[in-house]
Enzyme design. Structure first.
Site, mmCIF file in Angstrom:
data_model
loop_
_atom_site.group_PDB
_atom_site.id
_atom_site.type_symbol
_atom_site.label_atom_id
_atom_site.label_comp_id
_atom_site.label_asym_id
_atom_site.label_seq_id
_atom_site.Cartn_x
_atom_site.Cartn_y
_atom_site.Cartn_z
ATOM 1 N N HIS A 15 0.832 -1.205 0.000
ATOM 2 C CA HIS A 15 0.000 0.000 0.000
ATOM 3 C C HIS A 15 0.867 1.256 0.000
ATOM 4 O O HIS A 15 0.404 2.338 -0.352
ATOM 5 C CB HIS A 15 -0.931 -0.014 1.208
ATOM 6 C CG HIS A 15 -2.192 0.770 1.008
ATOM 7 N ND1 HIS A 15 -2.242 1.943 0.286
ATOM 8 C CD2 HIS A 15 -3.462 0.551 1.426
ATOM 9 C CE1 HIS A 15 -3.486 2.410 0.273
ATOM 10 N NE2 HIS A 15 -4.239 1.579 0.964
ATOM 11 N N ASP A 24 -10.380 -8.567 -17.818
ATOM 12 C CA ASP A 24 -10.618 -9.731 -18.670
ATOM 13 C C ASP A 24 -9.296 -10.221 -19.264
ATOM 14 O O ASP A 24 -8.660 -9.534 -20.047
ATOM 15 C CB ASP A 24 -11.601 -9.347 -19.784
ATOM 16 C CG ASP A 24 -11.948 -10.520 -20.682
ATOM 17 O OD1 ASP A 24 -11.415 -11.624 -20.468
ATOM 18 O OD2 ASP A 24 -12.755 -10.327 -21.597
#
Length: 470
Positions: free
Chosen positions: A173, A403
């Protein structure tokens, strides 16, 4: 509601672990971080799991067989992508001056290929947040050769008996915020799908968000003192539950209608101003959580939520910036006001807090406050229950644009990490693609002591009632 539940017995075998290096030579340098990136409270690995069903049909020639292997495709795409995101192939270290630096060594990204001897359907496509099960599908680095350096990125692709697979991402992070992580993951899918280079080029430029310690006091009150905060009888506790609550679009609509009626009955003069889903749901969850934890009414409670600042700066941060670029918008209330005042007033306070966080003066005073906290080594080490840290993942495109050739992911879940002791963290997630009835809804991920979860369940269940009342 989607509670922690034991999964059926299965085995996950990690069959290959390698370091994926950039496909071409990359710069060898050392990079510095922004004030936001240097926040000690962000120095952890954020873990996310993406779930993909099997392809409808597979091809059978030898070359195409590789194209039907998600691990092969993703590893190849990662090697290409690291030419652009070359810092991710290096090592991260906090130095004696309390600042992080990234040594761009080109060493590579830990990449694990694993096999599971079960089907995704047997695990309900991870629609139930089971922390212990989920951990098997995300690689976590423990051995750093006796040094205090760490990899900023780790990946694991697990192939299932049904032909489906999961991608487990571990991302520092300190290096990425949610927007930056989504940008990286989209770029990975682009290269796996045949693009020559990412459509959005990554930009470092962390110096844009560095400030000194000569700052103005933050514009909002931040009750860091334990004395002023409300207390719960349920914490500390080792018995914690994670649950993900499905709030459908009809429930959100009922909540907004209820708040509008309440505003009218209270004589609110700003009826033309609408409330967003984030505003109304965060207020409702905040109050429900306060009640579930039985916090004392005369103590203070804090709602903190992130506000992106990429487009708020002058000039705006460039497209491709993938570092942390947010400030915390905060609302502080005495518990009695949260629980007994009209909820519409709480929502209005949240809206006003967001407006304040959009201002340049607020942004830079917040960064200055954070710079001093970094230098003083201020870190929130455990949950107190009175604070709720809310982050909204719904607008990051984490499900719609990932995708790899297997259609979009059917589900995406965060694998909760021990940041802020779990309990203070609340995540708003987009609905999974497994349940069409949830389109337009929100998944609310929370963690509470077991003793408090029953009451929180009751509060959230009330939203589904046709005769729901505030």
């Amino acid at each position: 509601m989607e509670p922690d539940q034991p999964a059926p017995f299965f085995k996950v075998q990690r069959v290959e672990t390698t370091l994926v290096k950039p496909l071409q030579p990359t710069p060898s340098n050392t990079l510095s971080f922004s004030t936001l990136d240097n926040d000690l409270n962000l120095e952890f690995i954020s873990k996310t799991l993406y779930i993909y069903k099997a392809k409808d049909s597979l091809v059978h020639d030898s070359h195409s067989r590789q194209l039907d292997d998600p691990a092969y495709l993703i590893q190849e795409a990662l090697s290409k992508l690291l030419v652009h995101y070359y810092p991710l192939a290096g090592k991260l270290k906090r130095h004696q001056d309390k600042r992080l630096r990234l040594n761009c060594t080109g060493e590579g990204v830990p990449f694990v290929v694993a096999k599971a001897d079960c089907t995704l359907s047997s695990l309900n496509y991870f629609s139930i947040i089971d922390i212990n099960t989920s951990k098997d599908f995300i690689y976590e680095e423990f051995d750093v050769n006796g040094t205090d350096e760490s990899h900023p990125l780790m990946m694991q692709v697990t192939k299932f008996a049904c032909g489906g697979f999961t991608i487990g991402l571990g991302m520092s992070h300190s290096v990425f915020d949610g927007f930056g992580a989504a940008q990286f993951f989209r770029a990975l899918t682009e290269l796996a799908s045949g693009e020559v280079e990412p459509l959005v080029k990554p930009v470092w430029e962390r110096e844009r968000l560095i400030v000194g310690t000569d700052f103005k006091e933050p514009i909002v009150e931040i009750p860091l003192g334990e004395v002023s905060l409300a207390k719960t009888p349920y914490l500390p506790s080792k018995e914690l539950l994670h649950e993900c609550f499905n709030v459908d679009s009809e429930s959100i609509k009922r909540l907004k209608i209820g708040l509008m009626k309440e505003r009218e009955s209270c004589g609110d003069q700003d009826l033309g101003e609408s409330f967003t889903t984030l505003e109304v749901l965060s207020a409702f969850v905040w109050r429900s959580r306060f009640r579930a934890l039985k916090l004392n009414l005369d103590g203070k409670t804090l709602l903190s939520f992130t506000v992106g600042i990429r487009k708020l700066l002058d000039p705006p941060l460039p497209d491709g910036y993938y570092g942390n670029a947010f400030v915390a918008s905060q609302v502080v209330l005495v518990g009695k006001d949260l629980c007994e005042s009209p909820l519409s007033r709480v929502v209005k306070m949240i809206k006003e807090s967001k407006k304040m966080a959009f201002k340049s003066e607020y942004i830079w005073s917040w960064l200055g406050f954070l710079e001093k906290a970094n230098q003083d080594g201020v870190k929130i080490d455990q949950s107190n229950g009175a604070t709720i840290m809310l982050t909204d993942w719904r607008q990051l495109g984490l499900l719609e644009q990932v995708d790899f050739g297997w259609k979009e992911a059917v589900n995406m879940i965060p694998v909760p990490w021990n940041v802020l002791g779990y309990v203070d963290l609340c995540i708003f997630l987009p609905p999974s693609n497994l349940d069409p009835s949830m389109r337009g809804g929100v998944r609310v991920l929370v963690c509470l002591p077991t003793a408090a979860m029953t009451k929180f369940n009751e509060e959230m269940a009330a939203l589904k009632l046709e005769d729901f009342k505030l």
